[in-house]
Write an enzyme that holds these catalytic residues in place. Structure first.
Site, PDB file in Angstrom:
ATOM      1  N   ASN A  11      13.770  -2.409   5.803  1.00  0.00           N
ATOM      2  CA  ASN A  11      12.640  -2.753   4.886  1.00  0.00           C
ATOM      3  C   ASN A  11      12.812  -4.192   4.574  1.00  0.00           C
ATOM      4  OD1 ASN A  11      10.408  -3.368   3.142  1.00  0.00           O
ATOM      5  ND2 ASN A  11      11.171  -2.009   1.310  1.00  0.00           N
ATOM      6  N   TRP A  12      12.356  -5.130   5.272  1.00  0.00           N
ATOM      7  CA  TRP A  12      12.414  -6.547   4.970  1.00  0.00           C
ATOM      8  C   TRP A  12      11.865  -6.982   3.474  1.00  0.00           C
ATOM      9  CZ3 TRP A  12      11.371  -9.248  10.429  1.00  0.00           C
ATOM     10  CH2 TRP A  12      12.705  -9.183  11.255  1.00  0.00           C
ATOM     11  N   LYS A  13      10.998  -6.180   3.085  1.00  0.00           N
ATOM     12  CA  LYS A  13      10.235  -6.637   1.961  1.00  0.00           C
ATOM     13  C   LYS A  13       9.701  -7.741   1.999  1.00  0.00           C
ATOM     14  CE  LYS A  13      13.411  -3.885  -0.794  1.00  0.00           C
ATOM     15  NZ  LYS A  13      13.544  -3.446  -2.168  1.00  0.00           N
ATOM     16  N   HIS A  98       5.970   2.826  -1.041  1.00  0.00           N
ATOM     17  CA  HIS A  98       7.128   2.418  -1.578  1.00  0.00           C
ATOM     18  C   HIS A  98       7.022   2.275  -2.941  1.00  0.00           C
ATOM     19  CE1 HIS A  98      10.611  -0.131  -2.071  1.00  0.00           C
ATOM     20  NE2 HIS A  98      10.946   0.127  -1.028  1.00  0.00           N
ATOM     21  N   GLU A 100       7.878   0.082  -5.115  1.00  0.00           N
ATOM     22  CA  GLU A 100       7.289  -1.256  -5.291  1.00  0.00           C
ATOM     23  C   GLU A 100       5.764  -1.237  -5.257  1.00  0.00           C
ATOM     24  OE1 GLU A 100      10.189  -3.600  -2.806  1.00  0.00           O
ATOM     25  OE2 GLU A 100      11.663  -3.016  -4.233  1.00  0.00           O
ATOM     26  N   GLU A 185      13.830   7.845  -2.557  1.00  0.00           N
ATOM     27  CA  GLU A 185      14.598   6.493  -2.980  1.00  0.00           C
ATOM     28  C   GLU A 185      14.377   6.616  -4.348  1.00  0.00           C
ATOM     29  OE1 GLU A 185      14.121   3.275   0.154  1.00  0.00           O
ATOM     30  OE2 GLU A 185      12.321   3.279  -1.112  1.00  0.00           O
ATOM     31  N   GLY A 191      17.758  -2.062  -4.767  1.00  0.00           N
ATOM     32  CA  GLY A 191      17.870  -3.328  -5.109  1.00  0.00           C
ATOM     33  C   GLY A 191      18.671  -3.512  -6.226  1.00  0.00           C
ATOM     34  N   SER A 231      20.152   0.831  -2.295  1.00  0.00           N
ATOM     35  CA  SER A 231      21.430   0.116  -2.230  1.00  0.00           C
ATOM     36  C   SER A 231      22.420   0.482  -1.248  1.00  0.00           C
ATOM     37  CB  SER A 231      22.216  -0.101  -3.711  1.00  0.00           C
ATOM     38  OG  SER A 231      21.459  -0.438  -4.437  1.00  0.00           O
ATOM     39  N   GLY A 252      17.108  -1.765   2.316  1.00  0.00           N
ATOM     40  CA  GLY A 252      16.305  -3.168   2.036  1.00  0.00           C
ATOM     41  C   GLY A 252      17.417  -4.407   2.021  1.00  0.00           C
ATOM     42  N   GLY A 253      18.011  -4.729   1.172  1.00  0.00           N
ATOM     43  CA  GLY A 253      18.974  -5.905   1.155  1.00  0.00           C
ATOM     44  C   GLY A 253      19.859  -5.826   2.291  1.00  0.00           C
TER      45      GLY A 253
END
Ligand code: PEP
Length: 271
Positions: A11-13, A98, A100, A185, A191, A231, A252-253
């Protein structure tokens, strides 16, 4: 029960330029060539670069997904992107709900207090419509569920996740669910660098599978892939994937650089 192929989903966000996406996909193709074993890779990229990611997807052996969608096919919905548009751009998948997009952030966003928070307004009901429309339109949805820290501390994680699943999957057939992805999640882990303990992640992912068995049947529960997200990185992925009900990661990250994502793909392929 046949073995579930593990999924490494990036997930590159809201990150990357089109040029960076192109370079990443070329690097991913090289990385994939070094990895033995079977793993499914999906890149959930921003809308602006989906076509570029799709162009590199075959060589990288990857699926391509939008990070959100609207359920109407077209019309006066300024700023929205539909399922036919995602398909046209080369998508195979779409993220739904998601945290977010539900306005629930792992890292607090004080700027979004009050009315501004409504910018990110997904609810269980909107997620349910999105899941159904994505499936009808030929995209595989990845439905995200998970609790906030306050909900966990109040002992509400399990009922909240079960309710998110029940509402999100309402009127979705067993056959459709079997082909979907579900992602656990925990919001407090996204994050933040605080990964969920593997035993606890397994307990919740097992509960998610048991909920699918209760809503549908055991073969459907055995078929659906349940991912963990929060994470995840090279040094914790193996412990998480060793668990029986964790079929991969939504990352993500640690998906933003191929060098960081490659060990996660390799761990999926080895699991
Ligand atoms: C995510 O974006 O879904 C996610 C899990 O992020 P991170 O890996 O950065 O916690």
């Amino acid at each position: 029960m046949s073995k579930r192929v593990a999924v490494a989903a990036a997930n590159w966000k809201m990150n990357k330029t089109i040029a960076e996406a192109k370079a990443y996909m070329a690097e991913l193709a090289e990385a994939r060539a070094d990895i033995a074993g079977e793993a499914e890779v999906i890149i959930f990229a921003p809308f602006t670069m989906l076509m570029k990611v799709a162009r590199g997807a075959e060589a990288a052996k990857a699926g391509v997904g939008g990070q959100d969608m609207y359920w109407k096919a077209s019309g006066a919905y300024t700023g929205e992107v539909s399922v036919p548009m995602l398909k046209d751009a080369g998508c195979t998948h779409v993220l739904v709900g998601h945290s977010e997009r539900r306005g629930r952030f792992g890292v607090p966003e004080p700027e979004l207090a009050g009315d501004l928070g409504k910018v990110f307004g997904d609810t269980d009901a909107s997620c349910n419509i999105k899941v159904k429309v994505a499936l009808e339109g030929g995209l595989i949805p990845c439905l995200c569920v998970g609790e906030t820290l306050a909900e966990r501390e109040a002992g509400q994680a399990d009922p909240i996740i079960a309710a998110q699943l029940e509402a999100g999957l309402k009127d979705v057939s067993a056959e459709q669910v079997a082909g979907m992805l579900l992602a656990y999640e925990p919001v407090w882990s996204i994050g933040t660098g605080k990964v969920c303990d593997p035993d606890e992640a397994q307990r919740i992912c097992g509960m998610i599978r048991a909920t699918v068995a209760k809503l549908y049947d055991q073969p459907t529960a055995d078929a659906v892939r349940v991912l963990y997200g929060g994470s995840m990185k090279a040094d914790n992925v193996v412990g998480l994937l060793a668990k029986a009900d964790i079929d991969g990661g939504l990352v993500g990250g640690a998906s933003l650089k191929v060098a960081d994502f490659k060990p996660i793909i390799a761990a999926c392929a080895a699991s």
